[in-house]
Design a protein around this motif. Structure first.
Motif, PDB file in Angstrom:
ATOM      1  N   VAL A   1       0.794  -1.194   0.216  1.00 17.45           N
ATOM      2  CA  VAL A   1       0.113   0.148   0.016  1.00 17.45           C
ATOM      3  C   VAL A   1       0.851   1.403   0.034  1.00 17.45           C
ATOM      4  O   VAL A   1       0.746   2.043  -0.767  1.00 17.45           O
ATOM      5  N   ALA A   2       1.965   1.296   0.707  1.00 15.85           N
ATOM      6  CA  ALA A   2       2.847   2.620   0.863  1.00 15.85           C
ATOM      7  C   ALA A   2       3.470   2.769  -0.693  1.00 15.85           C
ATOM      8  O   ALA A   2       3.502   3.690  -1.012  1.00 15.85           O
ATOM      9  N   ARG A   3       3.804   1.568  -1.332  1.00 12.64           N
ATOM     10  CA  ARG A   3       4.412   1.776  -2.406  1.00 12.64           C
ATOM     11  C   ARG A   3       3.403   2.019  -3.757  1.00 12.64           C
ATOM     12  O   ARG A   3       3.788   3.153  -4.457  1.00 12.64           O
ATOM     13  N   ILE A   4       2.189   1.815  -3.771  1.00 13.45           N
ATOM     14  CA  ILE A   4       1.220   2.277  -4.708  1.00 13.45           C
ATOM     15  C   ILE A   4       0.651   3.759  -4.534  1.00 13.45           C
ATOM     16  O   ILE A   4       0.379   4.707  -5.173  1.00 13.45           O
ATOM     17  N   ARG A   5       0.907   4.269  -3.205  1.00  9.36           N
ATOM     18  CA  ARG A   5       0.653   5.519  -2.773  1.00  9.36           C
ATOM     19  C   ARG A   5       2.022   6.462  -2.805  1.00  9.36           C
ATOM     20  O   ARG A   5       1.649   7.632  -2.610  1.00  9.36           O
ATOM     21  N   LYS A   6       2.817   6.002  -3.052  1.00  2.93           N
ATOM     22  CA  LYS A   6       4.214   6.684  -3.092  1.00  2.93           C
ATOM     23  C   LYS A   6       4.114   7.926  -4.019  1.00  2.93           C
ATOM     24  O   LYS A   6       4.521   9.246  -3.579  1.00  2.93           O
ATOM     25  N   SER A   7       3.634   7.790  -5.403  1.00  2.00           N
ATOM     26  CA  SER A   7       3.715   8.967  -6.387  1.00  2.00           C
ATOM     27  C   SER A   7       2.206   9.667  -6.124  1.00  2.00           C
ATOM     28  O   SER A   7       1.201   8.847  -5.905  1.00  2.00           O
ATOM     29  N   PRO A   8       2.451  10.824  -6.318  1.00  2.00           N
ATOM     30  CA  PRO A   8       1.019  11.592  -6.341  1.00  2.00           C
ATOM     31  C   PRO A   8       0.059  11.185  -7.525  1.00  2.00           C
ATOM     32  O   PRO A   8       0.459  11.009  -8.482  1.00  2.00           O
ATOM     33  N   TYR A   9      -1.199  11.256  -6.927  1.00  2.00           N
ATOM     34  CA  TYR A   9      -2.129  11.087  -8.103  1.00  2.00           C
ATOM     35  C   TYR A   9      -2.597  12.143  -8.912  1.00  2.00           C
ATOM     36  O   TYR A   9      -2.434  13.595  -8.483  1.00  2.00           O
ATOM     37  N   PRO A  10      -2.814  11.989 -10.178  1.00  3.24           N
ATOM     38  CA  PRO A  10      -2.871  13.158 -11.090  1.00  3.24           C
ATOM     39  C   PRO A  10      -4.427  14.010 -10.797  1.00  3.24           C
ATOM     40  O   PRO A  10      -5.285  13.457 -10.110  1.00  3.24           O
ATOM     41  N   SER A  11      -4.778  14.909 -11.213  1.00  2.59           N
ATOM     42  CA  SER A  11      -5.934  15.771 -11.391  1.00  2.59           C
ATOM     43  C   SER A  11      -6.670  15.463 -12.638  1.00  2.59           C
ATOM     44  O   SER A  11      -5.857  15.229 -13.704  1.00  2.59           O
ATOM     45  N   PRO A  12      -7.623  15.894 -13.000  1.00  2.00           N
ATOM     46  CA  PRO A  12      -8.849  16.154 -11.750  1.00  2.00           C
ATOM     47  C   PRO A  12      -9.271  14.969 -10.993  1.00  2.00           C
ATOM     48  O   PRO A  12      -8.805  13.812 -11.343  1.00  2.00           O
ATOM     49  N   ARG A  13     -10.341  14.871 -10.325  1.00  2.00           N
ATOM     50  CA  ARG A  13     -10.766  13.979  -9.290  1.00  2.00           C
ATOM     51  C   ARG A  13     -10.863  12.495  -9.886  1.00  2.00           C
ATOM     52  O   ARG A  13     -10.610  11.515  -9.371  1.00  2.00           O
ATOM     53  N   LEU A  14     -11.524  12.528 -11.015  1.00  2.00           N
ATOM     54  CA  LEU A  14     -11.916  11.440 -11.991  1.00  2.00           C
ATOM     55  C   LEU A  14     -10.489  10.591 -12.159  1.00  2.00           C
ATOM     56  O   LEU A  14     -10.537   9.285 -11.876  1.00  2.00           O
ATOM     57  N   GLU A  15      -9.733  11.324 -12.531  1.00  2.00           N
ATOM     58  CA  GLU A  15      -8.504  10.822 -13.043  1.00  2.00           C
ATOM     59  C   GLU A  15      -7.628  10.452 -11.821  1.00  2.00           C
ATOM     60  O   GLU A  15      -7.083   9.249 -11.675  1.00  2.00           O
ATOM     61  N   GLN A  16      -7.792  10.895 -10.740  1.00  2.00           N
ATOM     62  CA  GLN A  16      -7.331  10.403  -9.346  1.00  2.00           C
ATOM     63  C   GLN A  16      -7.675   8.954  -9.177  1.00  2.00           C
ATOM     64  O   GLN A  16      -7.248   8.073  -8.673  1.00  2.00           O
ATOM     65  N   LEU A  17      -8.913   8.963  -9.158  1.00  2.00           N
ATOM     66  CA  LEU A  17      -9.963   7.773  -8.741  1.00  2.00           C
ATOM     67  C   LEU A  17      -9.276   6.619  -9.489  1.00  2.00           C
ATOM     68  O   LEU A  17      -9.136   5.455  -9.340  1.00  2.00           O
TER      69      LEU A  17
END
Length: 170
Positions: free
Chosen positions: A47-63
């Motif tokens: 879980v730490a590994r998959i969360r290491k890089s920031p998620y893109p914007s907008p919200r739908l693309e983050q999800l």
């Protein structure tokens, strides 16, 4: 088949799908943490590994990116598991569909069938066909049971992160 029964059934299918993809699991569930001790990677490090890089914007693309990373890695907590379920349902044109979080507890889940004009603070008015799909907990239930079955203590205080409702004619 009633809309309620259809929503319950499709939500259960989404949970079964998510469970089949969580080969390592969540780092905040003791059963997954214990099982992953004997795997090549623990749920915590995954879980730490998959969360290491920031998620893109907008919200739908983050999800979408959250779901993609969790699917590839085979791990994720409630947020990642709810994102996987959300897109599995979205791809099947289930609507209205919402990815929600609790504002007073660290928990994410999916809601099927909430009336658009219903108030967040009155879940019993969300509609008779409203279903909670909670892959992390492995539970599907009607909105009437949210206070008994939802993870977290205190009052149920949700917010929508993203809502999918197809346009007319889709």
């Amino acid at each position: 088949m009633t809309t309620n029964a259809r929503n319950l059934g499709i939500a259960q299918q989404a949970i079964t799908y998510v469970e089949s993809k969580m080969t390592i699991g969540a780092d905040n569930k003791w059963s997954d943490k214990f099982a992953s001790l004997f795997a090549a990677e623990t749920s915590g490090s995954c879980v730490a590994r998959i969360r290491k890089s920031p998620y893109p914007s907008p919200r739908l693309e983050q999800l979408r990116e959250m779901a993609r990373r969790a699917l590839i890695a085979g791990c994720g907590n409630c947020g990642e598991q709810a994102a996987i379920a959300f897109f599995w349902l979205h791809d099947r044109k289930v609507a209205p569909l919402e990815y929600m979080t609790r504002t007073n507890a660290d928990h994410a889940f999916v809601v099927i069938g909430r009336k658009l004009d219903s108030s967040f603070d009155k879940p019993l008015e969300w509609g008779e066909n409203c279903i909670i799909c909670d892959p992390w907990a492995g539970k599907v239930y009607t909105i009437r049971n949210v206070s008994k079955k939802m993870y977290g203590s205190g009052p149920f205080d949700p917010r929508t992160v993203y809502r999918f409702e197809p346009e007319e004619g889709q």
